[in-house]
Write a protein that holds these residues in place. Structure first.
Motif, PDB file in Angstrom:
ATOM      1  N   PHE A 156       0.813  -1.210   0.000  1.00  0.00           N
ATOM      2  CA  PHE A 156       0.000   0.000   0.000  1.00  0.00           C
ATOM      3  C   PHE A 156       0.849   1.264   0.000  1.00  0.00           C
ATOM      4  CE2 PHE A 156      -2.909   3.123   1.669  1.00  0.00           C
ATOM      5  CZ  PHE A 156      -4.064   2.787   1.026  1.00  0.00           C
TER       6      PHE A 156
ATOM      7  N   ILE B  87      -0.351   0.620   5.545  1.00  0.00           N
ATOM      8  CA  ILE B  87      -1.133   1.851   5.643  1.00  0.00           C
ATOM      9  C   ILE B  87      -0.435   2.818   6.601  1.00  0.00           C
ATOM     10  CG2 ILE B  87      -3.300   2.814   6.500  1.00  0.00           C
ATOM     11  CD1 ILE B  87      -4.645   0.227   5.492  1.00  0.00           C
TER      12      ILE B  87
ATOM     13  N   PHE C 193       1.068   6.538   5.737  1.00  0.00           N
ATOM     14  CA  PHE C 193       0.762   7.779   6.451  1.00  0.00           C
ATOM     15  C   PHE C 193       2.047   8.462   6.898  1.00  0.00           C
ATOM     16  CE2 PHE C 193      -3.737   6.538   8.078  1.00  0.00           C
ATOM     17  CZ  PHE C 193      -4.212   6.773   6.820  1.00  0.00           C
TER      18      PHE C 193
ATOM     19  N   PHE D 279      -1.209   9.220  -3.664  1.00  0.00           N
ATOM     20  CA  PHE D 279      -2.316   8.364  -3.272  1.00  0.00           C
ATOM     21  C   PHE D 279      -3.184   7.904  -4.448  1.00  0.00           C
ATOM     22  CE2 PHE D 279      -6.533   7.655  -1.368  1.00  0.00           C
ATOM     23  CZ  PHE D 279      -6.184   6.586  -0.573  1.00  0.00           C
ATOM     24  N   ILE D 280      -3.785   8.875  -5.139  1.00  0.00           N
ATOM     25  CA  ILE D 280      -4.683   8.505  -6.233  1.00  0.00           C
ATOM     26  C   ILE D 280      -3.905   7.815  -7.345  1.00  0.00           C
ATOM     27  CG2 ILE D 280      -6.007   9.516  -8.127  1.00  0.00           C
ATOM     28  CD1 ILE D 280      -7.617   9.099  -5.648  1.00  0.00           C
TER      29      ILE D 280
ATOM     30  N   VAL E 188      -3.429   4.263  -6.421  1.00  0.00           N
ATOM     31  CA  VAL E 188      -4.633   3.453  -6.610  1.00  0.00           C
ATOM     32  C   VAL E 188      -4.800   3.108  -8.088  1.00  0.00           C
ATOM     33  CG1 VAL E 188      -7.132   3.472  -6.448  1.00  0.00           C
ATOM     34  CG2 VAL E 188      -5.781   4.361  -4.583  1.00  0.00           C
TER      35      VAL E 188
ATOM     36  N   PHE F 148      -2.211   0.554  -9.135  1.00  0.00           N
ATOM     37  CA  PHE F 148      -2.567  -0.786  -8.675  1.00  0.00           C
ATOM     38  C   PHE F 148      -3.675  -1.355  -9.549  1.00  0.00           C
ATOM     39  CE2 PHE F 148      -4.771  -3.848  -5.986  1.00  0.00           C
ATOM     40  CZ  PHE F 148      -3.714  -4.714  -5.792  1.00  0.00           C
ATOM     41  N   THR F 149      -4.637  -0.481  -9.897  1.00  0.00           N
ATOM     42  CA  THR F 149      -5.690  -0.905 -10.812  1.00  0.00           C
ATOM     43  C   THR F 149      -5.080  -1.407 -12.114  1.00  0.00           C
ATOM     44  OG1 THR F 149      -7.068   0.799  -9.859  1.00  0.00           O
ATOM     45  CG2 THR F 149      -7.797  -0.134 -11.925  1.00  0.00           C
TER      46      THR F 149
ATOM     47  N   GLN G  41     -15.034  14.882 -15.608  1.00  0.00           N
ATOM     48  CA  GLN G  41     -15.260  14.637 -14.184  1.00  0.00           C
ATOM     49  C   GLN G  41     -15.523  13.166 -13.900  1.00  0.00           C
ATOM     50  OE1 GLN G  41     -17.265  16.166 -16.257  1.00  0.00           O
ATOM     51  NE2 GLN G  41     -19.390  16.218 -15.601  1.00  0.00           N
ATOM     52  N   TRP G  42     -15.840  12.380 -14.954  1.00  0.00           N
ATOM     53  CA  TRP G  42     -16.123  10.955 -14.760  1.00  0.00           C
ATOM     54  C   TRP G  42     -14.908  10.081 -15.036  1.00  0.00           C
ATOM     55  CZ3 TRP G  42     -20.470   9.874 -12.344  1.00  0.00           C
ATOM     56  CH2 TRP G  42     -21.524  10.779 -12.431  1.00  0.00           C
TER      57      TRP G  42
ATOM     58  N   ASP H 107     -12.200   9.049 -13.390  1.00  0.00           N
ATOM     59  CA  ASP H 107     -11.846   7.969 -12.470  1.00  0.00           C
ATOM     60  C   ASP H 107     -12.925   6.893 -12.437  1.00  0.00           C
ATOM     61  OD1 ASP H 107      -9.712   9.512 -12.021  1.00  0.00           O
ATOM     62  OD2 ASP H 107     -10.285  10.183 -10.012  1.00  0.00           O
ATOM     63  N   VAL H 108     -14.179   7.312 -12.601  1.00  0.00           N
ATOM     64  CA  VAL H 108     -15.268   6.335 -12.610  1.00  0.00           C
ATOM     65  C   VAL H 108     -15.071   5.387 -13.783  1.00  0.00           C
ATOM     66  CG1 VAL H 108     -17.753   6.046 -12.811  1.00  0.00           C
ATOM     67  CG2 VAL H 108     -16.841   7.933 -11.491  1.00  0.00           C
TER      68      VAL H 108
ATOM     69  N   PHE I 122     -12.465   2.759 -12.964  1.00  0.00           N
ATOM     70  CA  PHE I 122     -12.854   1.686 -12.053  1.00  0.00           C
ATOM     71  C   PHE I 122     -13.921   0.785 -12.655  1.00  0.00           C
ATOM     72  CE2 PHE I 122     -11.109   4.645  -8.789  1.00  0.00           C
ATOM     73  CZ  PHE I 122     -10.059   3.820  -8.457  1.00  0.00           C
TER      74      PHE I 122
END
Lengths: 381, 329
Positions: free
Chosen positions: B41, B117, B121, B256-257, B260, B263-264, B298-299, B301-302, B305
């Motif tokens: 992570f 995690i 941090f 962070f993003i 993610v 990893f995706t 705006q979509w 990242d949607v 995923f």
């Protein structure tokens, strides 16, 4: 296990804390529980020095802690009982909060008592919708798919004007109150406890400045969910979850419809997540997508794993650790997250089973040790 | 839809450049997942430290726009050295501090996630509090330019001015785009050959396949794991350089993003599979860009995923399957 050598079975005869409590007469036990519950209810008014948060309203902090406990109870069903790693739990929390927001403020004006059950049902449905296709993929992938779900929910909230967009929803109505009596609080400023009759909390008046009644409400809900949790865990369903978690193939061969039970765990977890989201929306009165960032999912998972996944008291402690300590140590403001991160790492190293691991894990660990002794001989033990 | 068709090449090229960054970061996830079966992570923070190393070295060398070609090459080379060294170091440290103690104690796999995690941090906050850290060691006067505004975006001078090299379908492909795409592919070819042919690479594959047999055959598991983290970190460092050349802005939470997403990408291509990471990165970058052209930025990242969920439903082991750790799947 019964074939293990006798000397390894010899455990200390001194009763531990749990055995002592269990050994008490029933009446005393009930009295202890009642006293503990009363203490929890009065906690925000006792203003105990050191425990009470200085910078922020203690009632509000306790409410936050209570929502974390509730969330952890729900996530524990998914992660602890069924063994499914869900990194997008905040999605269900958001669904619950927004259902209350939409049904009682934004597009309809349902009374609170109808909006909350609706939130539970809709969160549950969203759990089934997410779970039905994704629970077929393997465990590690489930983590990333659920992570994606959490983000999809948040981005959908940001980008959908019908749901209030980035501004969110405001003026969410309060639950109906009763206003039966006032409970005084305790003032410690003179060094000794003095009953302070000026600062009071009205029993069940859901206002906007005093968060104590919301905390009481959350406590009652936690009590109900705990009861439900105990019943489910000890039922056929709980055993099916345990079998699925330990070895899915074997469970399936033994006639456990594993997929259906996983889906059930997902749906129940989602429902409880939705319920806590609904409570959160009720207390804050307004919600916007910023309240449902991805990091919250991570904190929820941290609460469950830190406390000891699978043990309902353990995860309660975990939730308190994760939510209360950052609030209590606000004076470290800038270093909060840093210290929290360090604490997580230390916990992982020194307490890898969680603060309070489930009894089963401890038993399994002992059995492993016995096995190791049998295999390698006494010398290496 | 028409908008996408009109600007098809523009979206393709930008999708490929961001996809190249995803792919390089995804390699780190894939390698670690291959040998340890855990989601590292904190890898996003390894990448983030790389972006800062690249930024600082350019500041230190006084990099600015409009310099001669030789100077620019020197700067970029130094960026690679600094970022790869920093990211590699952080990755190795991470393994030492956050993962090795857990392995020694046979901790359950979920707890490694918690440790990761926590480490994530800590790393992000150290960067976000770097002005404080500098003042503790009494260097805040000397380091003022490097540590100020530690919670805000830090921008890098554009050392390579984007110049169109050739035009395809109305889009001017710049030198930066070409450098990023070609560079990323070249680095990945080198890595692929390293894992395939070198002795250490063989060790990585052996541990990924069956750690116990590998240990019996004389593979030093701890060493292999350390090398894996180092290689993953170096790849993240390279990604950080490309990211800084293309985007030019970083922040303590920039990882962070992107992590993610990377990893995706790794899961998309088949986690544990190096070529899968490359393919997954490019597919994700392209899909994101095409998708955002059709349904709105705006979509974005949607779209990413939803694509992931769809691919996992129909090909549960990713596009190319899991090759590094196939034996244990």
């Amino acid at each position: 296990m019964s074939t293990a050598p006798a000397q390894t079975l010899a455990t200390s005869t001194k009763p531990n804390f749990k055995e002592r409590v269990n050994g008490l007469p029933k009446g005393v036990k009930i009295a202890l529980w009642v006293a503990f519950a009363v203490f929890l209810f009065l906690l925000p008014l006792l203003n105990i020095p050191f425990v009470t948060t200085e910078g922020s309203d203690f009632g509000g902090v306790l409410f936050t802690v209570a929502t974390y406990v509730l969330v952890a109870l729900g996530l524990n069903i998914v992660v602890g009982y069924a063994g499914l790693l869900d990194l997008g739990y905040v999605g269900f929390y958001a669904v619950g909060a927004y259902t209350v927001g939409v049904l009682s403020a934004e597009h309809a004006s349902l009374p609170w008592l109808l909006a909350v059950p609706a939130a539970i049902v809709i969160a549950m449905i969203s759990g089934v919708i997410l779970g039905a296709p994704t629970l077929r993929v393997r465990g590690d992938y489930l983590a990333i798919v659920t992570l994606g779900f959490g983000e999809i929910v948040r981005l959908t909230l940001v980008n959908t004007q019908w749901l209030g967009g980035a501004q969110g929803i405001s003026d969410i109505p309060k639950p109906p109150g009763l206003e039966l009596f006032k409970v005084p609080s305790i003032d410690w400023s003179s060094g000794a406890p003095v009953i302070d009759l000026d600062t009071t909390s009205t029993f069940l008046k859901f206002g906007i400045t005093d968060f104590v009644p919301y905390y009481w409400l959350a406590l009652i809900v936690i009590g109900l969910v705990l009861l439900f949790d105990v019943l489910v865990k000890n039922s056929r369903v709980g055993r099916a979850w345990e079998a699925t978690r330990e070895d899915e193939d074997v469970a399936e061969l033994m006639g456990v419809p594993t997929f259906r039970f996983k889906l059930l765990a997902f749906a129940l977890g989602a429902a409880i997540g939705g319920l806590s989201g609904a409570l959160f929306a009720t207390k804050s009165g307004f919600i916007n997508p910023q309240s449902f960032e991805l990091i919250l999912s991570i904190l929820f998972i941290a609460a469950v794993v830190v406390g000891g996944a699978g043990n309902r008291w353990g995860i309660t402690v975990g939730a308190i650790v994760v939510s209360y300590f950052p609030e209590r140590f606000r004076e470290f403001a800038d270093f909060r997250v840093l210290v929290f991160g360090l604490a997580l790492m230390l916990l992982a190293i020194f307490r890898p089973q969680g603060i309070l691991p489930p009894r089963r894990t401890l038993r399994a660990k002992k059995a492993d040790e016995r096995q190791a002794i049998l295999e390698e001989g006494e010398a290496s033990a | 839809m028409q908008y996408l068709l009109d600007n098809f090449f523009a979206f393709t090229i930008t999708g490929l450049t961001i996809g190249a960054v995803y792919a390089l970061v995804a390699l780190g996830y894939t390698l670690v997942y291959g040998v340890l079966r855990l989601i590292n992570f904190a890898h996003s923070e390894v990448f983030m430290f790389g972006t800062f190393a690249a930024l600082w070295i350019v500041m230190f060398l006084g990099g600015k726009g409009g310099a001669s070609v030789g100077q620019v090459i020197f700067w970029v080379a130094m960026m690679f050295v600094a970022a790869m060294a920093m990211s590699g170091l952080i990755a190795v440290l991470l393994e030492r501090v956050a993962y090795r103690p857990l392995r020694k104690r046979n901790a359950p796999p979920l707890i490694a996630l918690i440790s990761a995690i926590g480490a994530s941090f800590v790393l992000a906050e150290l960067m976000g509090l770097r002005s404080r850290v500098a003042s503790w060691v009494g260097l805040d006067d000397n380091l003022r330019d490097y540590v100020r505004n530690s919670r805000n975006n830090a921008g890098m001078p554009t050392i390579i001015a984007p110049q169109p090299i050739f035009t395809i379908g109305g889009y001017h492909v710049t030198n930066v785009d070409i450098l990023v795409i070609i560079g990323a592919i070249a680095i990945m070819v080198v890595l692929d050959q390293f894992v395939k042919r070198s002795r250490l690479g063989r060790g990585i594959r052996a541990v990924a396949m069956d750690p116990e047999s590998a240990a019996l055959m004389g593979v030093n598991r701890d060493r292999v794991i350390q090398v894996t983290f180092l290689v993953g970190g170096v790849m993240a460092g390279a990604a950080a350089v490309f990211y800084m050349l293309k985007i030019g802005i970083t922040r303590y939470d920039a990882g962070f993003i992107l992590g993610v997403k990377a990893f995706t990408a790794a899961v998309l291509g088949g986690i544990g599979n190096l070529r899968g990471a490359l393919l997954g990165g490019f597919v994700l970058g392209l899909a994101e860009n095409y998708g955002s052209a059709v349904v709105g930025t705006q979509w974005k990242d949607v779209v990413a995923f939803v694509l992931l969920v769809l691919i996992l439903l129909f090909r549960p082991t990713g596009l190319l399957g899991e090759s590094l750790g196939k034996a244990r799947a």
